[in-house]
Design a protein around this motif. Structure first.
Motif, PDB file in Angstrom:
ATOM      1  N   ALA A  12       0.842  -1.191   0.000  1.00  0.00           N
ATOM      2  CA  ALA A  12       0.000   0.000   0.000  1.00  0.00           C
ATOM      3  C   ALA A  12       0.882   1.249   0.000  1.00  0.00           C
ATOM      4  N   PHE A  13       0.357   2.315  -0.606  1.00  0.00           N
ATOM      5  CA  PHE A  13       1.130   3.560  -0.677  1.00  0.00           C
ATOM      6  C   PHE A  13       0.178   4.705  -0.969  1.00  0.00           C
ATOM      7  N   SER A  14       0.454   5.855  -0.345  1.00  0.00           N
ATOM      8  CA  SER A  14      -0.304   7.072  -0.588  1.00  0.00           C
ATOM      9  C   SER A  14       0.635   8.125  -1.156  1.00  0.00           C
ATOM     10  N   PHE A  15       0.347   8.586  -2.355  1.00  0.00           N
ATOM     11  CA  PHE A  15       1.168   9.625  -2.961  1.00  0.00           C
ATOM     12  C   PHE A  15       1.101  10.923  -2.158  1.00  0.00           C
ATOM     13  N   ALA A  16      -0.052  11.183  -1.546  1.00  0.00           N
ATOM     14  CA  ALA A  16      -0.201  12.423  -0.784  1.00  0.00           C
ATOM     15  C   ALA A  16       0.680  12.446   0.450  1.00  0.00           C
ATOM     16  N   ALA A  17       1.098  11.273   0.937  1.00  0.00           N
ATOM     17  CA  ALA A  17       1.974  11.230   2.104  1.00  0.00           C
ATOM     18  C   ALA A  17       3.410  11.574   1.753  1.00  0.00           C
ATOM     19  N   ALA A  18       3.783  11.450   0.486  1.00  0.00           N
ATOM     20  CA  ALA A  18       5.162  11.708   0.072  1.00  0.00           C
ATOM     21  C   ALA A  18       5.297  12.957  -0.780  1.00  0.00           C
ATOM     22  N   PHE A  19       4.205  13.423  -1.398  1.00  0.00           N
ATOM     23  CA  PHE A  19       4.285  14.556  -2.315  1.00  0.00           C
ATOM     24  C   PHE A  19       3.134  15.513  -2.042  1.00  0.00           C
ATOM     25  N   SER A  20       3.286  16.689  -2.599  1.00  0.00           N
ATOM     26  CA  SER A  20       2.188  17.658  -2.626  1.00  0.00           C
ATOM     27  C   SER A  20       2.113  18.224  -4.040  1.00  0.00           C
ATOM     28  N   CYS A  21       0.907  18.600  -4.438  1.00  0.00           N
ATOM     29  CA  CYS A  21       0.689  19.085  -5.803  1.00  0.00           C
ATOM     30  C   CYS A  21      -0.138  20.362  -5.734  1.00  0.00           C
ATOM     31  N   PRO A  22       0.505  21.511  -5.643  1.00  0.00           N
ATOM     32  CA  PRO A  22      -0.257  22.765  -5.536  1.00  0.00           C
ATOM     33  C   PRO A  22      -1.084  23.084  -6.771  1.00  0.00           C
ATOM     34  N   SER A  23      -0.622  22.686  -7.955  1.00  0.00           N
ATOM     35  CA  SER A  23      -1.333  23.047  -9.185  1.00  0.00           C
ATOM     36  C   SER A  23      -2.558  22.176  -9.430  1.00  0.00           C
ATOM     37  N   HIS A  24      -2.490  20.878  -9.077  1.00  0.00           N
ATOM     38  CA  HIS A  24      -3.601  19.941  -9.301  1.00  0.00           C
ATOM     39  C   HIS A  24      -3.794  19.126  -8.022  1.00  0.00           C
ATOM     40  N   GLY A  80       9.124  18.292 -13.891  1.00  0.00           N
ATOM     41  CA  GLY A  80       8.885  19.544 -14.595  1.00  0.00           C
ATOM     42  C   GLY A  80       8.662  19.382 -16.079  1.00  0.00           C
ATOM     43  N   LYS A  81       8.124  18.211 -16.500  1.00  0.00           N
ATOM     44  CA  LYS A  81       7.913  17.960 -17.920  1.00  0.00           C
ATOM     45  C   LYS A  81       6.514  18.331 -18.393  1.00  0.00           C
ATOM     46  N   ASN A  82       5.631  18.699 -17.493  1.00  0.00           N
ATOM     47  CA  ASN A  82       4.278  19.085 -17.897  1.00  0.00           C
ATOM     48  C   ASN A  82       3.814  20.258 -17.034  1.00  0.00           C
ATOM     49  N   ALA A  83       2.545  20.599 -17.199  1.00  0.00           N
ATOM     50  CA  ALA A  83       2.001  21.748 -16.464  1.00  0.00           C
ATOM     51  C   ALA A  83       1.728  21.439 -15.006  1.00  0.00           C
ATOM     52  N   VAL A  84       1.842  20.188 -14.619  1.00  0.00           N
ATOM     53  CA  VAL A  84       1.595  19.792 -13.233  1.00  0.00           C
ATOM     54  C   VAL A  84       2.828  20.115 -12.395  1.00  0.00           C
ATOM     55  N   ARG A  85       2.580  20.620 -11.200  1.00  0.00           N
ATOM     56  CA  ARG A  85       3.683  20.939 -10.288  1.00  0.00           C
ATOM     57  C   ARG A  85       3.585  20.022  -9.074  1.00  0.00           C
ATOM     58  N   VAL A  86       4.519  19.087  -8.979  1.00  0.00           N
ATOM     59  CA  VAL A  86       4.580  18.130  -7.874  1.00  0.00           C
ATOM     60  C   VAL A  86       5.893  18.345  -7.138  1.00  0.00           C
ATOM     61  N   VAL A  87       5.839  18.437  -5.820  1.00  0.00           N
ATOM     62  CA  VAL A  87       7.042  18.646  -5.011  1.00  0.00           C
ATOM     63  C   VAL A  87       7.023  17.628  -3.870  1.00  0.00           C
ATOM     64  N   PRO A  88       8.197  17.150  -3.444  1.00  0.00           N
ATOM     65  CA  PRO A  88       8.250  16.225  -2.305  1.00  0.00           C
ATOM     66  C   PRO A  88       7.879  16.940  -1.012  1.00  0.00           C
ATOM     67  N   ARG A  89       7.234  16.208  -0.137  1.00  0.00           N
ATOM     68  CA  ARG A  89       6.918  16.762   1.183  1.00  0.00           C
ATOM     69  C   ARG A  89       8.178  16.753   2.043  1.00  0.00           C
ATOM     70  N   GLN A  90       8.271  17.712   2.906  1.00  0.00           N
ATOM     71  CA  GLN A  90       9.394  17.768   3.829  1.00  0.00           C
ATOM     72  C   GLN A  90       9.227  16.691   4.893  1.00  0.00           C
ATOM     73  N   THR A  91      10.256  15.863   5.065  1.00  0.00           N
ATOM     74  CA  THR A  91      10.182  14.800   6.064  1.00  0.00           C
ATOM     75  C   THR A  91      10.496  15.357   7.443  1.00  0.00           C
ATOM     76  N   SER A  92       9.914  14.718   8.422  1.00  0.00           N
ATOM     77  CA  SER A  92      10.114  15.136   9.811  1.00  0.00           C
ATOM     78  C   SER A  92      10.744  13.991  10.591  1.00  0.00           C
ATOM     79  N   ALA A  93      11.776  14.294  11.340  1.00  0.00           N
ATOM     80  CA  ALA A  93      12.456  13.256  12.121  1.00  0.00           C
ATOM     81  C   ALA A  93      11.562  12.711  13.225  1.00  0.00           C
ATOM     82  N   GLN A  94      10.535  13.479  13.628  1.00  0.00           N
ATOM     83  CA  GLN A  94       9.659  13.011  14.690  1.00  0.00           C
ATOM     84  C   GLN A  94       8.513  12.143  14.155  1.00  0.00           C
TER      85      GLN A  94
END
Length: 493
Positions: A12-24, A80-94
């Motif tokens: 199982a995996f959630s993309f929202a737990a590892a990335f954020s997408c401000p544009s979409h 950065g190959k399309n109009a979608v903007r996806v960035v990794p979420r900042q990890t927290s040591a806690q």
């Protein structure tokens, strides 16, 4: 034939737990939903009995085809190959969940560390700086699963042609339809593997060690070459009457021999021989790129290469017999038998006429061969595990039939000298291709769907996503989902 692949499973995996997408904002949620459907479909397929898995392959293919456009859109947005903007979420040591966040797939073409057990899962980390490589590995695993599913569909289409216990034999029209469908599936698999190799080579993941040997660029190109080799052999099988004649002779329910002799039309022997040589060359190329893969897969490649060359020898023998050169035909047949039985072959146990009659060793070899053939027939009837010999038994039966026929003919009518087979085999020409593999079209999202995902995600849906994909036991050995359906499916539907 084709190779009996096993479909992989994933965690199982959630993309929202590892990335954020401000544009979409809705893209990651939809990608997680479709990935959950893929995971659930692969788990359910694995638990089905072997005789029911063929009918379920369509659902597997559909689930993977639906998921890949969303996965590629996320990966392209991160690069950065399309109009979608996806960035990794900042990890927290806690936060231990973020520290252990990653993808997992079960490899299917590696030998397990413990015999009889499954291979351990390949972990794909999504640590900072390796997210693009991780998503590229996820794409490679999903594409390879799709290619394996296409190959298994080809096996399912061909399986009725090899059953020798059927009361109603397969007609010529059904045989042609089955081979055509299998060829289409194999060419689709070859295109998927080729696209996966090209994608892996073009992405930044090419400079990072792959989590499993089977998704390396060399292995993916090897799988594409293997699918092309098998599709080339099907072009020969479509007009090759001898396997059908041998299968008809072995069918205890067949009564056609009482009133009609087997129909063996003339074949384009020289063309078919060159096609078989091309299949052997493609298989050799596949073996060269399959380092680190399972021993069973490597043995299959070796068997297929020798079987393809044996088929080429048989067609050269048929061409010589049509020209009245029975001695040369027998020399080619002997060369084909040596290719299957000799040091370079896999020991199919073909017995020449008159060799070893009455000897204990010959009797033991014959009994061992008959037992192996009966086991293979039972596998074909059940529809699971058959074909791992790469068609070696089938070709052995055809060679034995022609050897007996032409030996009797040469001893009583022609009386021609049988020349050595080695010089004839050394003079065989190069192969000739009949198919051209084109990489599959890149999976892309419809612009209308992509535009609709600009809408923000409901906070309640985000909480549901965390429950569905972010936690819980991700093992595929967990108890089966209740009849009401899993959380993933309820979210999807």
């Amino acid at each position: 034939m084709p190779f009996p692949f096993v479909l992989p499973t994933t965690s199982a995996f959630s993309f929202a737990a590892a990335f954020s997408c401000p544009s979409h904002p809705s893209l990651l949620r939809n990608a997680s939903t479709y990935r959950g459907v893929v995971r659930d479909t692969l788990k359910r397929h694995k638990r089905l009995p072997p005789e029911s898995q063929a009918a379920n392959l369509g659902l597997v293919v559909s689930a993977l085809q639906d998921y890949l456009p969303y996965l590629v859109a996320v990966a392209d947005g991160l690069s950065g190959k399309n109009a979608v903007r996806v960035v990794p979420r900042q990890t927290s040591a806690q936060d231990p969940k973020q520290q252990t966040q990653g993808l997992e797939w079960r490899p299917v073409l590696v030998d397990p560390r413990i015999p009889g057990r499954e291979a351990p899962r390949a972990k794909i980390p999504l640590a900072p700086g390796a997210t693009i490589a991780g998503l590229s590995a996820e794409i490679a695993f999903a594409l390879s699963a799709l290619g394996h599913a296409y190959t298994l569909q080809a096996r399912a289409a061909l399986q009725p042609l090899y059953v020798v216990t059927s009361v109603v034999p397969v007609g010529s029209d059904q045989r042609l339809a089955a081979i055509t469908a299998a060829t289409k599936s194999l060419l689709a698999a070859a295109g998927v593997f080729l696209y996966a190799a090209m994608y892996t080579e073009s992405s930044s993941a090419s400079a990072v060690a792959t989590p499993a040997p089977e998704i390396s660029s060399a292995a993916l190109r090897a799988l594409s070459a293997l699918a092309l080799a098998e599709a080339t052999l099907l072009a020969v099988l479509k007009d090759d009457p001898y396997p059908a004649v041998v299968a008809q002779d072995r069918n205890e329910h067949d009564r056609e021999w009482m009133y009609k002799a087997p129909d063996i039309p003339k074949v384009r022997a020289h063309l078919f021989a060159r096609l078989c040589l091309a299949a052997s060359e493609h298989t050799a190329a596949a073996a060269a790129g399959s380092r680190g893969l399972s021993s069973a897969f490597l043995k299959y490649l070796d068997d297929l290469r020798h079987t393809s060359r044996a088929k080429a020898c048989r067609f050269f023998a048929i061409d010589a017999d049509l020209g009245g050169q029975t001695g040369t035909a027998l020399a080619y047949i002997q060369g084909a038998m040596e290719g299957l039985d000799g040091p370079g072959g896999s020991g199919s146990g073909i017995l020449r006429n008159g060799e070893g009659d009455g000897k204990k060793g010959s009797l033991i070899s014959r009994l061992r061969k008959e037992r192996s053939e009966k086991k293979e027939d039972r596998r074909i009837e059940r529809g699971s595990g058959w074909g791992s010999d790469a068609g070696r038994f089938e070709e052995a039966r055809v060679l034995a039939m022609l050897d007996a026929k032409w030996t009797k003919q040469n001893d009583t009518v022609n009386v021609q000298r049988v020349p050595p087979s080695a010089p004839l085999l050394a003079q065989m020409p190069s192969g000739r291709d009949i198919h051209v593999v084109k990489p599959m079209n890149a999976p892309t999202l419809d612009p209308t769907l992509l535009e609709a995902m600009r809408a923000p995600v409901d906070p309640l849906d985000e909480l549901a996503d965390e429950d569905n994909y972010g936690g819980g036991d991700s093992s595929e050995d967990e108890p089966a989902a209740p009849s009401g359906g899993s959380k993933v499916l309820s979210t999807y539907y």
